[in-house]
Design a protein around this motif. Structure first.
Motif, mmCIF file in Angstrom:
data_model
loop_
_atom_site.group_PDB
_atom_site.id
_atom_site.type_symbol
_atom_site.label_atom_id
_atom_site.label_comp_id
_atom_site.label_asym_id
_atom_site.label_seq_id
_atom_site.Cartn_x
_atom_site.Cartn_y
_atom_site.Cartn_z
ATOM 1 N N LYS A 2 0.832 -1.197 0.000
ATOM 2 C CA LYS A 2 0.000 0.000 0.000
ATOM 3 C C LYS A 2 0.873 1.257 0.000
ATOM 4 N N SER A 3 0.453 2.255 -0.760
ATOM 5 C CA SER A 3 1.202 3.495 -0.853
ATOM 6 C C SER A 3 0.407 4.641 -0.248
ATOM 7 N N ASP A 4 1.099 5.546 0.416
ATOM 8 C CA ASP A 4 0.455 6.729 0.976
ATOM 9 C C ASP A 4 0.594 7.934 0.049
ATOM 10 N N GLY A 5 1.071 7.703 -1.155
ATOM 11 C CA GLY A 5 1.260 8.779 -2.127
ATOM 12 C C GLY A 5 2.683 9.301 -2.175
ATOM 13 N N GLY A 6 3.488 8.957 -1.162
ATOM 14 C CA GLY A 6 4.885 9.362 -1.143
ATOM 15 C C GLY A 6 5.745 8.349 -1.888
ATOM 16 N N SER A 7 7.040 8.497 -1.788
ATOM 17 C CA SER A 7 7.967 7.558 -2.418
ATOM 18 C C SER A 7 7.838 6.197 -1.752
ATOM 19 N N SER A 8 7.798 5.155 -2.570
ATOM 20 C CA SER A 8 7.647 3.793 -2.069
ATOM 21 C C SER A 8 8.824 2.936 -2.483
ATOM 22 N N SER A 9 9.061 1.871 -1.745
ATOM 23 C CA SER A 9 10.220 1.010 -1.999
ATOM 24 C C SER A 9 10.201 0.390 -3.390
ATOM 25 N N TYR A 10 9.015 0.186 -3.971
ATOM 26 C CA TYR A 10 8.985 -0.438 -5.291
ATOM 27 C C TYR A 10 9.452 0.509 -6.391
ATOM 28 N N TYR A 11 9.700 1.766 -6.072
ATOM 29 C CA TYR A 11 10.258 2.708 -7.038
ATOM 30 C C TYR A 11 11.775 2.839 -6.938
ATOM 31 N N LEU A 12 12.386 2.226 -5.959
ATOM 32 C CA LEU A 12 13.834 2.324 -5.787
ATOM 33 C C LEU A 12 14.549 1.575 -6.903
ATOM 34 N N ILE A 13 15.607 2.155 -7.404
ATOM 35 C CA ILE A 13 16.409 1.550 -8.467
ATOM 36 C C ILE A 13 17.608 0.876 -7.822
ATOM 37 N N PRO A 14 17.894 -0.380 -8.199
ATOM 38 C CA PRO A 14 19.051 -1.073 -7.625
ATOM 39 C C PRO A 14 20.338 -0.291 -7.898
ATOM 40 N N GLU A 15 21.239 -0.277 -6.936
ATOM 41 C CA GLU A 15 22.488 0.482 -7.070
ATOM 42 C C GLU A 15 23.319 0.063 -8.265
ATOM 43 N N ASP A 16 23.271 -1.239 -8.618
ATOM 44 C CA ASP A 16 24.114 -1.731 -9.715
ATOM 45 C C ASP A 16 23.454 -1.578 -11.087
ATOM 46 N N ALA A 17 22.267 -1.000 -11.155
ATOM 47 C CA ALA A 17 21.578 -0.821 -12.435
ATOM 48 C C ALA A 17 22.247 0.298 -13.236
ATOM 49 N N LYS A 18 22.687 -0.033 -14.420
ATOM 50 C CA LYS A 18 23.365 0.934 -15.287
ATOM 51 C C LYS A 18 22.556 1.237 -16.549
ATOM 52 N N GLU A 19 21.670 0.341 -16.950
ATOM 53 C CA GLU A 19 20.874 0.547 -18.155
ATOM 54 C C GLU A 19 19.509 -0.116 -17.974
ATOM 55 N N LEU A 20 18.620 0.117 -18.930
ATOM 56 C CA LEU A 20 17.259 -0.399 -18.819
ATOM 57 C C LEU A 20 17.215 -1.910 -18.656
ATOM 58 N N MET A 21 18.087 -2.627 -19.349
ATOM 59 C CA MET A 21 18.085 -4.090 -19.255
ATOM 60 C C MET A 21 18.314 -4.540 -17.813
ATOM 61 N N ASP A 22 19.117 -3.811 -17.053
ATOM 62 C CA ASP A 22 19.328 -4.143 -15.642
ATOM 63 C C ASP A 22 18.015 -4.044 -14.866
ATOM 64 N N LEU A 23 17.225 -3.021 -15.160
ATOM 65 C CA LEU A 23 15.942 -2.855 -14.477
ATOM 66 C C LEU A 23 14.940 -3.916 -14.923
ATOM 67 N N ILE A 24 14.931 -4.225 -16.207
ATOM 68 C CA ILE A 24 14.039 -5.261 -16.736
ATOM 69 C C ILE A 24 14.331 -6.594 -16.070
ATOM 70 N N GLU A 25 15.600 -6.945 -15.946
ATOM 71 C CA GLU A 25 15.983 -8.192 -15.297
ATOM 72 C C GLU A 25 15.694 -8.160 -13.808
ATOM 73 N N HIS A 26 15.935 -7.027 -13.160
ATOM 74 C CA HIS A 26 15.684 -6.890 -11.725
ATOM 75 C C HIS A 26 14.205 -7.126 -11.394
ATOM 76 N N LYS A 27 13.317 -6.631 -12.259
ATOM 77 C CA LYS A 27 11.875 -6.772 -12.041
ATOM 78 C C LYS A 27 11.308 -8.050 -12.668
ATOM 79 N N ASN A 28 12.192 -8.884 -13.243
ATOM 80 C CA ASN A 28 11.769 -10.146 -13.885
ATOM 81 C C ASN A 28 10.670 -9.924 -14.927
ATOM 82 N N MET A 29 10.840 -8.868 -15.730
ATOM 83 C CA MET A 29 9.856 -8.595 -16.776
ATOM 84 C C MET A 29 10.012 -9.606 -17.894
#
Length: 70
Positions: A2-29
């Motif tokens: 549940k979100s209260d409208g503020g920043s939520s943990s599911y919006y955090l980007i992993p520190e080692d993410a350098k490009e979109l493919m890193d985010l795609i893999e991190h989220k198991n898309m």
């Protein structure tokens, strides 16, 4: 989660993410969702394409994903 409208943990980007493919893999898309994510990010910026092209691509892959869900 549940979100209260503020920043939520599911919006955090992993520190080692350098490009979109890193985010795609991190989220198991999967293929379709990954393509939607990439098209949204580059919307109208890729040489030889337009915003309309990218929007059609997003719709196409969203429809495929909906069909896969049944």
């Amino acid at each position: 989660m549940k979100s209260d409208g503020g920043s939520s943990s599911y919006y955090l980007i992993p520190e080692d993410a350098k490009e979109l493919m890193d985010l795609i893999e991190h989220k198991n898309m999967g293929f379709s969702i990954g393509n939607i994510f990439k098209a949204c990010y580059r919307l109208g910026s890729k040489d030889g394409t337009s915003r309309a092209y990218d929007l059609r691509k997003i719709i196409y892959f969203a429809q495929r994903e909906l069909g896969r869900l049944g």
